[in-house]
Design a protein around this motif. Structure first.
Motif, PDB file in Angstrom:
ATOM      1  N   ASP A 204       0.834  -1.204   0.000  1.00  0.00           N
ATOM      2  CA  ASP A 204       0.000   0.000   0.000  1.00  0.00           C
ATOM      3  C   ASP A 204       0.864   1.248   0.000  1.00  0.00           C
ATOM      4  O   ASP A 204       0.572   2.240  -0.678  1.00  0.00           O
ATOM      5  CB  ASP A 204      -0.922   0.018   1.231  1.00  0.00           C
ATOM      6  N   PHE A 205       1.934   1.225   0.781  1.00  0.00           N
ATOM      7  CA  PHE A 205       2.784   2.404   0.877  1.00  0.00           C
ATOM      8  C   PHE A 205       3.513   2.686  -0.432  1.00  0.00           C
ATOM      9  O   PHE A 205       3.717   3.840  -0.810  1.00  0.00           O
ATOM     10  CB  PHE A 205       3.776   2.215   2.025  1.00  0.00           C
ATOM     11  N   SER A 206       3.870   1.632  -1.148  1.00  0.00           N
ATOM     12  CA  SER A 206       4.686   1.810  -2.345  1.00  0.00           C
ATOM     13  C   SER A 206       3.865   2.169  -3.583  1.00  0.00           C
ATOM     14  O   SER A 206       4.420   2.594  -4.585  1.00  0.00           O
ATOM     15  CB  SER A 206       5.475   0.516  -2.628  1.00  0.00           C
TER      16      SER A 206
ATOM     17  N   ASP B  24      -0.927   3.836  10.699  1.00  0.00           N
ATOM     18  CA  ASP B  24      -0.405   3.136   9.518  1.00  0.00           C
ATOM     19  C   ASP B  24       1.070   3.479   9.313  1.00  0.00           C
ATOM     20  O   ASP B  24       1.889   2.595   8.998  1.00  0.00           O
ATOM     21  CB  ASP B  24      -1.208   3.520   8.275  1.00  0.00           C
ATOM     22  N   ALA B  25       1.441   4.751   9.462  1.00  0.00           N
ATOM     23  CA  ALA B  25       2.828   5.151   9.259  1.00  0.00           C
ATOM     24  C   ALA B  25       3.735   4.525  10.317  1.00  0.00           C
ATOM     25  O   ALA B  25       4.839   4.038  10.010  1.00  0.00           O
ATOM     26  CB  ALA B  25       2.933   6.685   9.306  1.00  0.00           C
ATOM     27  N   VAL B  26       3.276   4.515  11.583  1.00  0.00           N
ATOM     28  CA  VAL B  26       4.075   3.889  12.647  1.00  0.00           C
ATOM     29  C   VAL B  26       4.197   2.392  12.396  1.00  0.00           C
ATOM     30  O   VAL B  26       5.234   1.769  12.675  1.00  0.00           O
ATOM     31  CB  VAL B  26       3.426   4.182  14.020  1.00  0.00           C
TER      32      VAL B  26
ATOM     33  N   VAL C 156       6.039   8.812   7.165  1.00  0.00           N
ATOM     34  CA  VAL C 156       7.051   7.747   7.143  1.00  0.00           C
ATOM     35  C   VAL C 156       8.442   8.352   6.940  1.00  0.00           C
ATOM     36  O   VAL C 156       9.425   7.928   7.570  1.00  0.00           O
ATOM     37  CB  VAL C 156       6.718   6.718   6.048  1.00  0.00           C
ATOM     38  N   ASN C 157       8.533   9.362   6.080  1.00  0.00           N
ATOM     39  CA  ASN C 157       9.817  10.017   5.848  1.00  0.00           C
ATOM     40  C   ASN C 157      10.329  10.668   7.133  1.00  0.00           C
ATOM     41  O   ASN C 157      11.507  10.547   7.490  1.00  0.00           O
ATOM     42  CB  ASN C 157       9.654  11.064   4.745  1.00  0.00           C
ATOM     43  N   LEU C 158       9.443  11.357   7.867  1.00  0.00           N
ATOM     44  CA  LEU C 158       9.854  11.993   9.121  1.00  0.00           C
ATOM     45  C   LEU C 158      10.232  10.951  10.163  1.00  0.00           C
ATOM     46  O   LEU C 158      11.190  11.146  10.936  1.00  0.00           O
ATOM     47  CB  LEU C 158       8.720  12.889   9.647  1.00  0.00           C
ATOM     48  N   LEU C 159       9.485   9.819  10.199  1.00  0.00           N
ATOM     49  CA  LEU C 159       9.773   8.772  11.185  1.00  0.00           C
ATOM     50  C   LEU C 159      11.123   8.111  10.902  1.00  0.00           C
ATOM     51  O   LEU C 159      11.921   7.842  11.817  1.00  0.00           O
ATOM     52  CB  LEU C 159       8.652   7.734  11.185  1.00  0.00           C
ATOM     53  N   THR C 160      11.392   7.825   9.626  1.00  0.00           N
ATOM     54  CA  THR C 160      12.671   7.182   9.290  1.00  0.00           C
ATOM     55  C   THR C 160      13.847   8.120   9.561  1.00  0.00           C
ATOM     56  O   THR C 160      14.913   7.688  10.012  1.00  0.00           O
ATOM     57  CB  THR C 160      12.669   6.743   7.818  1.00  0.00           C
TER      58      THR C 160
ATOM     59  N   ASN D  86      -8.027  14.260  -3.727  1.00  0.00           N
ATOM     60  CA  ASN D  86      -8.167  14.529  -2.298  1.00  0.00           C
ATOM     61  C   ASN D  86      -9.437  13.898  -1.746  1.00  0.00           C
ATOM     62  O   ASN D  86     -10.447  13.806  -2.457  1.00  0.00           O
ATOM     63  CB  ASN D  86      -8.206  16.042  -2.044  1.00  0.00           C
ATOM     64  N   GLN D  87      -9.376  13.481  -0.495  1.00  0.00           N
ATOM     65  CA  GLN D  87     -10.509  12.845   0.166  1.00  0.00           C
ATOM     66  C   GLN D  87     -10.342  13.042   1.674  1.00  0.00           C
ATOM     67  O   GLN D  87      -9.260  13.397   2.139  1.00  0.00           O
ATOM     68  CB  GLN D  87     -10.564  11.361  -0.182  1.00  0.00           C
ATOM     69  N   PRO D  88     -11.440  12.844   2.460  1.00  0.00           N
ATOM     70  CA  PRO D  88     -11.297  12.948   3.916  1.00  0.00           C
ATOM     71  C   PRO D  88     -10.322  11.894   4.449  1.00  0.00           C
ATOM     72  O   PRO D  88     -10.390  10.719   4.085  1.00  0.00           O
ATOM     73  CB  PRO D  88     -12.727  12.687   4.432  1.00  0.00           C
ATOM     74  N   VAL D  89      -9.383  12.316   5.290  1.00  0.00           N
ATOM     75  CA  VAL D  89      -8.338  11.435   5.821  1.00  0.00           C
ATOM     76  C   VAL D  89      -8.435  11.423   7.346  1.00  0.00           C
ATOM     77  O   VAL D  89      -8.451  12.486   7.976  1.00  0.00           O
ATOM     78  CB  VAL D  89      -6.929  11.916   5.380  1.00  0.00           C
ATOM     79  N   ASP D  90      -8.519  10.219   7.919  1.00  0.00           N
ATOM     80  CA  ASP D  90      -8.543  10.043   9.376  1.00  0.00           C
ATOM     81  C   ASP D  90      -7.089  10.152   9.886  1.00  0.00           C
ATOM     82  O   ASP D  90      -6.250   9.291   9.572  1.00  0.00           O
ATOM     83  CB  ASP D  90      -9.149   8.683   9.714  1.00  0.00           C
ATOM     84  N   ILE D  91      -6.798  11.207  10.663  1.00  0.00           N
ATOM     85  CA  ILE D  91      -5.423  11.451  11.109  1.00  0.00           C
ATOM     86  C   ILE D  91      -4.949  10.336  12.039  1.00  0.00           C
ATOM     87  O   ILE D  91      -3.784   9.897  11.972  1.00  0.00           O
ATOM     88  CB  ILE D  91      -5.327  12.835  11.794  1.00  0.00           C
ATOM     89  N   ASN D  92      -5.813   9.862  12.938  1.00  0.00           N
ATOM     90  CA  ASN D  92      -5.414   8.775  13.851  1.00  0.00           C
ATOM     91  C   ASN D  92      -4.987   7.539  13.066  1.00  0.00           C
ATOM     92  O   ASN D  92      -3.946   6.926  13.344  1.00  0.00           O
ATOM     93  CB  ASN D  92      -6.556   8.437  14.793  1.00  0.00           C
TER      94      ASN D  92
END
Length: 597
Positions: A435-437, A455-457, A494-498, A444-450
């Motif tokens: 999914d990430f790749s 997912d990123a973590v 994901v970029n910020l986490l890595t 654009n669509q509504p995105v659930d921040i939580n």
């Protein structure tokens, strides 16, 4: 146009406007008066008519029967006074068959009815004939206007052929209702009258109109009994037709020493034998008519000025047309030059559009390349996560084959279930990275921040385990939503986490804090690591393209691309060194309104 013709048109326009406006104004006033009349009629029916059955109900009281039989007059007086207070009527009294008042609720007053002869009253005579009586008149003793309801009191409360023991009478005082009617019906500026069968005004909010007549005919002897010796005089009321709308009839009534015009709206109150009329002042119509005529005059002047201005414009248009012909030749001569310049400009625009399209494609490719680079940096932990279940699967499959040879089917079944769980775990790991790749759809669509944070973590979870980094999450109970592309936003996180994990590679027992905070119109995602932080002189250049602080790897595009992605969603990406150590990145995005969720 000649001046006399203009004046004639103006006067005709004023006449037509005045007539139409007066008709519409009168229609509105009549509609308003009709509503007021309905409200007032309903109030009268409720306030007076609700007592109509009270004498008949009270006449069947066993206490009244008992005390009447015992001739216990004091007990009757007290009981009638209690009933009068609870029923909210003016008076309640008991009349003998001879017409003499036996007991009354006002027996203790100076104007007591006890002992008085009311046998001449029609409502007493009707009750003696075993009928319920109704009558409106001036009080014989009090001189107050009232409505009288009566009912026969029969022996043992029987209905048929029982002798009449007495007559029970209820009086409803009308004068207190007149002030209440003015408030309840909403008669602001209007007045009302209630006329009887002989056009006499029995009720009105104007005291001077009460107990007068709308016509000059004298009352009959029967009608005069209602008012005893009171002389009912003519009100001097007249009727006439409106000047501009002769189909509208006006009532001319004396009020405050002057004759005033009213619009009358009448309806019958058949249950009382009355007619209710609401009178709305016609002076309001004259004020509105004056404003309409003034507006018409202003409009006429504007139209006249506009007509004259149009004539001047036509003259000038003829002059300009001549100049335009002269200029036309010059324009034709210069058009060729403009056409050539236009073609050159079109070619430049096309070239710029092609450049922008190529630039957008390149940017998308850079975004995808950044994703693949991120996946590459996580490949070591991904291999570890995949090898672990694959090794277990190999072991389980060998053990299961031996169990099947030895007919250990139950144990083999358990091994197969464990293998299914491992396969599901592998599928989940592969699905996350798949999914990430994948490329963004660009919508654009509504995105659930939580969910986005989780997912990123999850994508960097294996790398965190490998480095021994603990992730501390702070998510709000109500998940905030933003409008954006979930794939691109996930790439930013994901970029910020890595980057944070790379900053803590040389540390043991490190922690990574991820918090989501919701404000009035925006949401913030805060990522704080425990690394060495960012050099102060690098903070201003950290989001520049191709700027990197990594010694051996990195092209310096990750943060630059991340900032552009966040800015495309009307947000901002910021960084600072936390006072307690480490770097802290803040992603700010506008909240999606509740009605759009």
């Amino acid at each position: 146009m000649p001046r006399p013709a203009l004046l004639l048109c103006y006067l005709l326009l004023l006449l037509l406007t005045a007539s139409a406006c007066q008709h519409w104004i009168y229609q509105d006033l009549r509609a308003e008066a009709a509503g007021q009349s309905n409200n007032l009629a309903a109030f009268l029916r409720h306030s007076i008519g609700r007592h109509a059955n009270l004498p008949a109900q009270l006449s069947r009281s066993p206490l009244l029967q008992q005390w009447l039989a015992q001739q216990d007059i004091p007990a009757l007086n007290r009981y009638l006074a209690e009933l009068q207070q609870s029923a909210g009527v003016a008076d309640l009294y008991l009349v003998s068959t001879a017409g003499i008042v036996l007991a009354s609720s006002n027996s203790a007053d100076a104007a007591s009815y006890v002992g008085r002869d009311f046998g001449f009253r029609p409502y007493v005579q009707a009750a003696l004939q075993r009928q319920q009586g109704f009558y409106y008149a001036l009080g014989h003793t009090s001189g107050m206007r009232g409505v009288y309801y009566s009912a026969p009191m029969l022996q043992d409360g029987a209905v048929a052929d029982s002798p009449v023991l007495a007559v029970l009478v209820v009086k409803v005082d009308l004068e207190p209702l007149e002030l209440q009617q003015q408030q309840i019906a909403g008669l602001a500026g209007s007045h009302f009258i209630v006329t009887g069968q002989s056009q006499e005004i029995f009720l009105s909010d104007v005291p001077a109109w009460r107990l007068t007549k709308l016509d000059s005919q004298p009352l009959s002897a029967t009608e005069q009994q209602r008012y005893l010796t009171k002389n009912i005089t003519e009100l001097q009321q007249s009727q006439r037709r409106a000047l501009l709308t002769p189909w509208q009839q006006l009532w001319r009534m004396p009020l405050a020493g002057d004759q005033r015009n009213f619009l009358a709206q009448s309806q019958d109150l058949t249950e009382f034998g009355w007619q209710l009329t609401v009178l709305t002042p016609a002076t309001d119509a004259y004020q509105q008519l004056s404003a309409a005529l003034l507006l018409t005059t202003l409009l006429f002047v504007i139209l006249l000025l506009g007509w004259r201005l149009q004539r001047e414009r036509q003259k000038r248009a003829a002059q300009l047309e001549q100049h335009a012909r002269q200029l036309e030749q010059r324009v034709i001569a210069r058009t060729a030059d403009l056409a050539a310049s236009n073609q050159q400009l079109v070619a430049q625009i096309r070239q710029r559009e092609q450049t922008e399209t190529a630039l957008a494609q390149t940017e998308q490719e850079l975004v995808q390349a950044a994703k693949l680079a991120t996946i590459g940096s996580l490949s070591a932990s991904l291999n570890h996560e995949l090898n672990q279940p694959l090794t277990a699967l190999s072991s389980y499959s060998q053990t299961t084959a031996k169990m099947l040879d030895k007919a250990m089917y139950s144990e083999a079944q358990q091994n197969l279930q464990a293998m299914q769980q491992l396969i599901a775990r592998l599928s989940n790991i592969v699905a996350q990275f798949k999914d990430f790749s994948r490329k963004s759809a660009g919508k654009n669509q509504p995105v659930d921040i939580n969910k986005l944070v989780l997912d990123a973590v999850g994508l960097v979870h294996h790398q965190c385990q490998r480095q021994g980094v603990k992730v501390r999450l702070q998510l709000p109970e109500a998940p905030p939503q933003v409008l954006g592309d979930p794939i691109q936003l996930e790439q930013v996180l994901v970029n910020l986490l890595t980057n944070a994990l790379q900053a803590m590679q040389q540390q043991t027992d490190a922690a990574l804090a991820v918090a989501v905070r919701t404000q009035e119109t925006q949401v913030q995602i805060l990522l704080k690591d425990q690394g060495p932080g960012i050099e102060p002189h690098h903070l201003e250049r950290i989001f520049e393209a191709f700027f990197t602080t990594k010694q051996r790897d990195g092209l310096g595009l990750g943060l630059s691309i991340s900032q552009r992605i966040i800015q495309s969603f009307a947000g901002k990406l910021e960084v600072r060194n936390h006072p307690q150590g480490g770097a802290e990145f803040c992603v700010t995005l506008p909240l999606l309104p509740m009605e759009a969720c």
